[in-house]
Design a protein around this motif. Structure first.
Motif, mmCIF file in Angstrom:
data_model
loop_
_atom_site.group_PDB
_atom_site.id
_atom_site.type_symbol
_atom_site.label_atom_id
_atom_site.label_comp_id
_atom_site.label_asym_id
_atom_site.label_seq_id
_atom_site.Cartn_x
_atom_site.Cartn_y
_atom_site.Cartn_z
ATOM 1 N N VAL A 397 -10.177 -4.700 -4.960
ATOM 2 C CA VAL A 397 -10.363 -5.716 -5.939
ATOM 3 C C VAL A 397 -9.640 -6.966 -5.639
ATOM 4 O O VAL A 397 -9.990 -8.021 -6.002
ATOM 5 C CB VAL A 397 -10.268 -5.136 -7.188
ATOM 6 C CG1 VAL A 397 -10.455 -6.179 -8.324
ATOM 7 C CG2 VAL A 397 -11.381 -4.085 -7.571
ATOM 8 N N LEU A 398 -8.331 -6.956 -5.441
ATOM 9 C CA LEU A 398 -7.102 -7.617 -5.123
ATOM 10 C C LEU A 398 -7.301 -8.404 -3.969
ATOM 11 O O LEU A 398 -6.352 -9.323 -3.677
ATOM 12 C CB LEU A 398 -5.893 -7.027 -5.477
ATOM 13 C CG LEU A 398 -5.393 -6.588 -6.716
ATOM 14 C CD1 LEU A 398 -4.191 -5.832 -6.793
ATOM 15 C CD2 LEU A 398 -5.608 -7.551 -7.768
ATOM 16 N N ASN A 399 -8.262 -7.838 -3.047
ATOM 17 C CA ASN A 399 -8.472 -8.443 -1.613
ATOM 18 C C ASN A 399 -6.915 -8.327 -1.099
ATOM 19 O O ASN A 399 -6.489 -9.078 -0.176
ATOM 20 C CB ASN A 399 -8.569 -9.994 -1.806
ATOM 21 C CG ASN A 399 -9.296 -10.494 -0.346
ATOM 22 O OD1 ASN A 399 -9.525 -9.921 0.520
ATOM 23 N ND2 ASN A 399 -8.739 -12.009 -0.151
ATOM 24 N N ALA A 400 -6.479 -7.034 -1.083
ATOM 25 C CA ALA A 400 -5.481 -6.865 -0.649
ATOM 26 C C ALA A 400 -5.410 -5.770 0.260
ATOM 27 O O ALA A 400 -6.654 -5.014 0.476
ATOM 28 C CB ALA A 400 -4.397 -6.337 -1.678
ATOM 29 N N ARG A 401 -4.571 -5.403 1.227
ATOM 30 C CA ARG A 401 -4.621 -4.503 2.101
ATOM 31 C C ARG A 401 -3.537 -3.253 1.946
ATOM 32 O O ARG A 401 -2.403 -3.348 1.919
ATOM 33 C CB ARG A 401 -4.320 -4.879 3.624
ATOM 34 C CG ARG A 401 -4.587 -4.015 4.785
ATOM 35 C CD ARG A 401 -4.822 -4.714 5.952
ATOM 36 N NE ARG A 401 -4.756 -4.010 7.129
ATOM 37 C CZ ARG A 401 -3.776 -3.413 8.224
ATOM 38 N NH1 ARG A 401 -2.619 -3.886 7.785
ATOM 39 N NH2 ARG A 401 -4.295 -2.716 9.139
ATOM 40 N N LEU A 402 -4.163 -2.032 1.740
ATOM 41 C CA LEU A 402 -3.340 -1.022 1.392
ATOM 42 C C LEU A 402 -3.384 0.138 2.773
ATOM 43 O O LEU A 402 -4.622 0.521 2.872
ATOM 44 C CB LEU A 402 -3.779 -0.080 0.173
ATOM 45 C CG LEU A 402 -2.771 1.167 -0.302
ATOM 46 C CD1 LEU A 402 -1.440 0.743 -0.306
ATOM 47 C CD2 LEU A 402 -3.530 1.758 -1.603
ATOM 48 N N THR A 403 -2.238 0.345 3.260
ATOM 49 C CA THR A 403 -2.328 1.339 4.519
ATOM 50 C C THR A 403 -1.211 2.408 4.181
ATOM 51 O O THR A 403 -0.323 2.220 3.431
ATOM 52 C CB THR A 403 -1.844 0.427 5.720
ATOM 53 O OG1 THR A 403 -0.522 -0.246 5.599
ATOM 54 C CG2 THR A 403 -2.974 -0.472 5.992
ATOM 55 N N PHE A 404 -1.581 3.366 5.135
ATOM 56 C CA PHE A 404 -1.002 4.756 5.039
ATOM 57 C C PHE A 404 -0.422 5.185 6.116
ATOM 58 O O PHE A 404 -1.264 5.086 7.062
ATOM 59 C CB PHE A 404 -1.700 5.965 4.304
ATOM 60 C CG PHE A 404 -2.401 5.583 2.727
ATOM 61 C CD1 PHE A 404 -1.490 5.806 1.557
ATOM 62 C CD2 PHE A 404 -3.693 5.012 2.665
ATOM 63 C CE1 PHE A 404 -2.075 5.253 0.572
ATOM 64 C CE2 PHE A 404 -4.167 4.641 1.366
ATOM 65 C CZ PHE A 404 -3.149 4.843 0.275
ATOM 66 N N ALA A 405 0.570 5.451 6.260
ATOM 67 C CA ALA A 405 1.350 6.056 7.683
ATOM 68 C C ALA A 405 2.493 6.838 7.160
ATOM 69 O O ALA A 405 2.803 7.270 6.266
ATOM 70 C CB ALA A 405 1.869 4.789 8.278
ATOM 71 N N ASN A 406 2.945 7.580 8.168
ATOM 72 C CA ASN A 406 4.106 8.347 8.160
ATOM 73 C C ASN A 406 5.367 7.619 8.971
ATOM 74 O O ASN A 406 5.304 7.162 10.036
ATOM 75 C CB ASN A 406 3.878 10.012 8.954
ATOM 76 C CG ASN A 406 2.930 10.679 8.177
ATOM 77 O OD1 ASN A 406 2.739 10.445 6.897
ATOM 78 N ND2 ASN A 406 1.978 11.363 8.759
#
Length: 421
Positions: A397-406
């Motif tokens: 919705v925010l036009n943001a990028r959420l990424t997940f890593a270790n």
């Protein structure tokens, strides 16, 4: 979040277009070689047979003239056996039938081609004639060159036509793969469709993918409707349950347990409703100028766990502070529930990172993204998988990028990249 996937580039030799072209070229070359060899051998045998017939005819005429006049004809040689070329002398040895002539093809490439014919005439003399085969050999060489030129000319026509034909099929396959990736990335309205009148395997595959996407879209829509309906239906009796729990005695241990479970149930229903709104695309951001460092410091300060905050030139971004707060709260709750203290929050420009020191995210989450009602691994503890799902939806919705890593040295690492100011 999934990594971008790319197929073979147009000039990549792994492309199906060039594989088909190479196969057609090899098939045409093989056909040209086979036909060329057959024509070459047939022409060579015919020329050699013609040379033998000419040599025998000339020798027969010379032998008749010798027997009639008693002198050597001008177009023949009469010499002892010892003066003949050794291969021809060896061929003359042994018994011969009456009227049988001995033939020998004398070849010394590139310019010496003679067909010899010989017959013993008595007194150790041998009558010989020879025919020049150079013209026949040159004709055969010209034929070979003509075959090669014709094959190259045919390939010059066949290769572009093959590339064009393969490109049409390749274009259909690329369109299908792009559509399949769009479907995999969440665009369930994407369809390959039917292009042209062709009814082949590609059309059948495209139809099957479209049918699969339609069935998947229907099932997901039914699941979303079911989730939304259940959440809405639970909301009314839940409010009565919350009210009733509030009337229970404060000092009663059982009443306290009931109030705790009611609060957990209420939070779950609210999360389900939020997921339903995000799935339906009913959410929109209310943008405002937000000093990111102050917002993150305020949210981190409200967290009950051990949070270490580090600010590195935090930016002022135009975003929806309520949704950023919701994302950060869920990330902190996930780190606290499934990770190990300390939890580190870092703000660099318009980027927020949240890291714990626990077992890290499971491989399934890193590959496919957060899934509702699934935490991915037993060592990550209990949970519904809704926190990260909501965080991912709010980031969209925010036009943001959420990424997940270790993190390389252990621990889960979530990164939120907000639109740069």
């Amino acid at each position: 979040m999934t990594a971008p996937r790319t197929g073979p580039r147009p000039l990549d030799p792994r492309s199906l277009r060039w594989k088909i072209t190479a196969l057609v070229v090899l098939a045409c070359a093989a056909v040209a070689v086979v036909i060329g060899v057959l024509v070459h051998r047939a022409t060579a045998e015919r020329g050699e047979r013609t040379g033998r017939d000419q040599a025998i005819a000339r020798l027969d005429a010379a032998e008749q003239e010798l027997s009639r006049t008693g002198r050597r004809p001008d177009n023949a040689s009469l010499e002892p056996r010892a003066g003949l070329p050794r291969p021809l002398a060896q061929a003359l040895e042994g018994p011969k039938a009456p009227g049988e002539y001995t033939l020998w093809y004398d070849v010394k490439a590139p310019n010496w081609y003679w067909m010899w014919a010989a017959v013993p005439v008595g007194d150790g003399q041998v009558l010989t004639v020879r025919s020049d085969m150079s013209a026949t050999v040159r004709s055969l060489q010209l034929l070979d060159r003509s075959i090669v030129k014709a094959a190259l000319a045919a390939l010059a026509v066949v290769v572009p036509l093959t590339v064009l034909a393969a490109e049409r099929m390749n274009r259909r396959l690329r369109h299908g793969s792009r559509t399949a990736r769009r479907i995999a990335d969440g665009d369930l309205d994407a369809r390959i469709g039917r292009r042209g009148r062709a009814r082949d395997e590609i059309t059948e595959m495209s139809t099957a993918v479209d049918e699969m996407a339609g069935a998947l879209q229907g099932r997901l829509a039914a699941e979303k409707r079911f989730t939304a309906d259940v959440a809405h239906e639970l909301r009314t009796p839940l409010m009565g349950l919350v009210t009733a729990a509030g009337l229970l005695p404060e000092d009663d241990e059982a009443a306290g347990l009931v109030r705790t479970q009611v609060r957990a149930l209420r939070a779950l229903v609210e999360d389900l409703l939020e997921v339903s709104r995000l799935d339906a695309g009913a959410e929109s951001a209310r943008l405002d100028e937000v000093p990111l460092g102050d917002l993150v410091a305020e949210v981190s300060g409200r967290d009950d766990g051990d949070v270490r905050l580090r600010l590195t030139r935090p930016a002022t971004v135009r975003t929806d502070p309520r949704r950023v707060e919701r994302i950060l709260t869920n990330l902190l709750a996930n780190a606290r529930r499934h990770g190990t203290a300390p939890v580190e929050v870092t703000v660099t420009g318009s980027r927020i990172t949240v890291r714990d020191h626990g077992p890290g995210f499971p491989d399934a989450l890193l590959a496919d993204g957060p899934q509702r009602f699934r935490t991915g691994a037993a060592e990550r503890g209990q949970g519904h998988g809704l926190g990260l799902t909501i965080a991912t939806g709010q980031a969209v919705v925010l036009n943001a990028r959420l990424t997940f890593a270790n993190a390389p040295d252990g621990g889960a690492l979530a990164t939120l990249d907000l639109p740069a100011p």
